[in-house]
Structures are given as structure tokens and as C-alpha cells.
Design an enzyme around this catalytic site. Sequence first.
Site, PDB file in Angstrom:
ATOM      1  N   CYS A   1       0.862  -1.189   0.000  1.00  0.00           N
ATOM      2  CA  CYS A   1       0.000   0.000   0.000  1.00  0.00           C
ATOM      3  C   CYS A   1       0.897   1.238   0.000  1.00  0.00           C
ATOM      4  O   CYS A   1       2.058   1.133  -0.400  1.00  0.00           O
ATOM      5  CB  CYS A   1      -0.968  -0.014   1.182  1.00  0.00           C
ATOM      6  SG  CYS A   1      -0.183  -0.036   2.805  1.00  0.00           S
TER       7      CYS A   1
ATOM      8  N   CYS B   1      -1.468   0.627   7.335  1.00  0.00           N
ATOM      9  CA  CYS B   1      -2.902   0.298   7.439  1.00  0.00           C
ATOM     10  C   CYS B   1      -3.251  -0.946   6.613  1.00  0.00           C
ATOM     11  O   CYS B   1      -3.366  -2.049   7.143  1.00  0.00           O
ATOM     12  CB  CYS B   1      -3.770   1.472   6.996  1.00  0.00           C
ATOM     13  SG  CYS B   1      -3.528   2.966   8.001  1.00  0.00           S
ATOM     14  N   ARG B   2      -3.423  -0.769   5.305  1.00  0.00           N
ATOM     15  CA  ARG B   2      -3.983  -1.849   4.488  1.00  0.00           C
ATOM     16  C   ARG B   2      -3.051  -3.041   4.293  1.00  0.00           C
ATOM     17  O   ARG B   2      -3.455  -4.193   4.505  1.00  0.00           O
ATOM     18  CB  ARG B   2      -4.407  -1.293   3.105  1.00  0.00           C
ATOM     19  CG  ARG B   2      -5.552  -0.316   3.191  1.00  0.00           C
ATOM     20  CD  ARG B   2      -5.691   0.502   1.926  1.00  0.00           C
ATOM     21  NE  ARG B   2      -4.551   1.406   1.743  1.00  0.00           N
ATOM     22  CZ  ARG B   2      -4.368   2.180   0.697  1.00  0.00           C
ATOM     23  NH1 ARG B   2      -5.243   2.147  -0.303  1.00  0.00           N
ATOM     24  NH2 ARG B   2      -3.334   2.988   0.618  1.00  0.00           N
ATOM     25  N   SER B   3      -1.804  -2.781   3.875  1.00  0.00           N
ATOM     26  CA  SER B   3      -0.948  -3.939   3.551  1.00  0.00           C
ATOM     27  C   SER B   3      -0.519  -4.766   4.768  1.00  0.00           C
ATOM     28  O   SER B   3      -0.462  -5.994   4.666  1.00  0.00           O
ATOM     29  CB  SER B   3       0.252  -3.521   2.688  1.00  0.00           C
ATOM     30  OG  SER B   3       1.099  -2.635   3.360  1.00  0.00           O
TER      31      SER B   3
ATOM     32  N   ASN C   1       2.242   1.504   4.391  1.00  0.00           N
ATOM     33  CA  ASN C   1       2.575   0.224   5.049  1.00  0.00           C
ATOM     34  C   ASN C   1       2.263   0.261   6.554  1.00  0.00           C
ATOM     35  O   ASN C   1       2.969  -0.317   7.371  1.00  0.00           O
ATOM     36  CB  ASN C   1       4.049  -0.171   4.805  1.00  0.00           C
ATOM     37  CG  ASN C   1       4.374  -1.608   5.215  1.00  0.00           C
ATOM     38  OD1 ASN C   1       5.456  -1.891   5.701  1.00  0.00           O
ATOM     39  ND2 ASN C   1       3.442  -2.523   5.048  1.00  0.00           N
TER      40      ASN C   1
ATOM     41  N   ASP D   1      -8.364   3.852   1.067  1.00  0.00           N
ATOM     42  CA  ASP D   1      -7.388   4.179   2.103  1.00  0.00           C
ATOM     43  C   ASP D   1      -8.143   4.600   3.365  1.00  0.00           C
ATOM     44  O   ASP D   1      -8.860   5.601   3.336  1.00  0.00           O
ATOM     45  CB  ASP D   1      -6.510   5.327   1.577  1.00  0.00           C
ATOM     46  CG  ASP D   1      -5.339   5.605   2.498  1.00  0.00           C
ATOM     47  OD1 ASP D   1      -5.373   5.128   3.645  1.00  0.00           O
ATOM     48  OD2 ASP D   1      -4.413   6.291   2.058  1.00  0.00           O
TER      49      ASP D   1
HETATM   50  P1  4NP Z   1      -1.848   2.731   4.079  1.00  0.00           P
HETATM   51  O1  4NP Z   1      -2.526   4.072   4.653  1.00  0.00           O
HETATM   52  O2  4NP Z   1      -1.263   3.096   2.732  1.00  0.00           O
HETATM   53  O3  4NP Z   1      -2.992   1.777   3.973  1.00  0.00           O
HETATM   54  O4  4NP Z   1      -0.792   2.320   5.089  1.00  0.00           O
HETATM   55  C1  4NP Z   1      -1.845   5.288   4.716  1.00  0.00           C
HETATM   56  C2  4NP Z   1      -1.060   5.567   5.809  1.00  0.00           C
HETATM   57  C3  4NP Z   1      -0.406   6.774   5.881  1.00  0.00           C
HETATM   58  C4  4NP Z   1      -0.513   7.696   4.859  1.00  0.00           C
HETATM   59  C5  4NP Z   1      -1.290   7.397   3.761  1.00  0.00           C
HETATM   60  C6  4NP Z   1      -1.950   6.192   3.685  1.00  0.00           C
HETATM   61  N1  4NP Z   1       0.155   8.942   4.948  1.00  0.00           N
HETATM   62  O5  4NP Z   1      -0.039   9.794   4.047  1.00  0.00           O
HETATM   63  O6  4NP Z   1       0.943   9.161   5.859  1.00  0.00           O
END
Ligand code: 4NP
Length: 153
Positions: free
Chosen positions: A3, A8-10, A6, A120
Site C-alpha cells: 500500500c 494500514c492496508r498492507s 505500510n 485508504d
Molecule cells: P496505508 O494508509 O497506505 O494503507 O498504510 C496510509 C497511511 C499513511 C498515509 C497514507 C496512507 N500517509 O499519508 O501518511
Amino acid sequence: MVCLGNICRSPMAKAILIKKLNEKNITRVEVDSAGTSDYHSGGKADYRTMESGKKHGIDLSTHRARQFTRHDFDTFDLIYAMDSTNYSDILNQASKKEEAEKVKMILNEINPGANLSVPDPWFGGEKDFEKVFAMLDKACDIILEKIQKEEKQ
Ligand code: 4NP
């Protein structure tokens, strides 16, 4: 599982698939997760990711974020992108056809060819994390089925 952050989703997708593999005593599959960005490298999973995992009997406390690297193309047979931006960011790093072919949109496991993105949940709340969990759980069920079919061959 890849993702953006790294956190939340992945990490959730990785932990769900590992849990399912462990339940079936499948040990030959290596699963990892990474982010296309280095925003959170070395950091823990988002607390809401950990909370969501806990609700489903999954411990995400030891997760540490890392950035996707070109080396991952050598290590892994399949690279699952959570959304279309992750997909193109990974694809841009592929240097040959064999690498590009490893990259898949994870929700295509549920709806082949639809190229749907896992939303997201970073800006969302608990409910959004639960929705993401449910989507990834379903996708990982299908990935597990495919792995089990391979085992029988
Ligand atoms: P992820 O979610 O890609 O599912 O881990 C996010 C976590 C942090 C951010 C964006 C998406 N960020 O912009 O910091």
C-alpha cells in the site's frame, strides 16, 4: 502486499493471509508487506489497524513499516497492490515483463478485471478499517484457495 504507508492496508492483508495459511498448516508461502512511500518506515502499524486486527484475533504489534524496493521483485512471485496508485507506482519500478506480470490488484481476486481499489482508511474511522478488513479477508480467502489448489498439484 503493498500500500502507500505500510501501516494500514498492507500490514492487515499480510496478517490476514498468514493467519489463514497457519490455520491450514501451509508453511511454504512467504508473505510480507511494504509501502510505496517511506513516510512511516520503521514505524508501527496505525493504532486503528492494530485495534481492527485485535477484534479478529490478529496481533499486529510487531509490525514495522518498510518501503517497497526493486529487490522485492526477486523475492516474491506475486505482488498485490491495494489501490491503483500503488499499482502504477510498483509497475513503474519493474524493469522487465516478468516483473510487471507479478503485480496484481488485490481486489481483482474478488472481482476479476474490475481493478477496484481498497479505500485508504487513513483519513477514516473505525468503521472504515472494519470495511477494509472485510474486503481483505474475502480476497485472502480466494488467494488461500488458489494456494491450496497448487498444493494439490
Ligand atoms: P496505508 O494508509 O497506505 O494503507 O498504510 C496510509 C497511511 C499513511 C498515509 C497514507 C496512507 N500517509 O499519508 O501518511
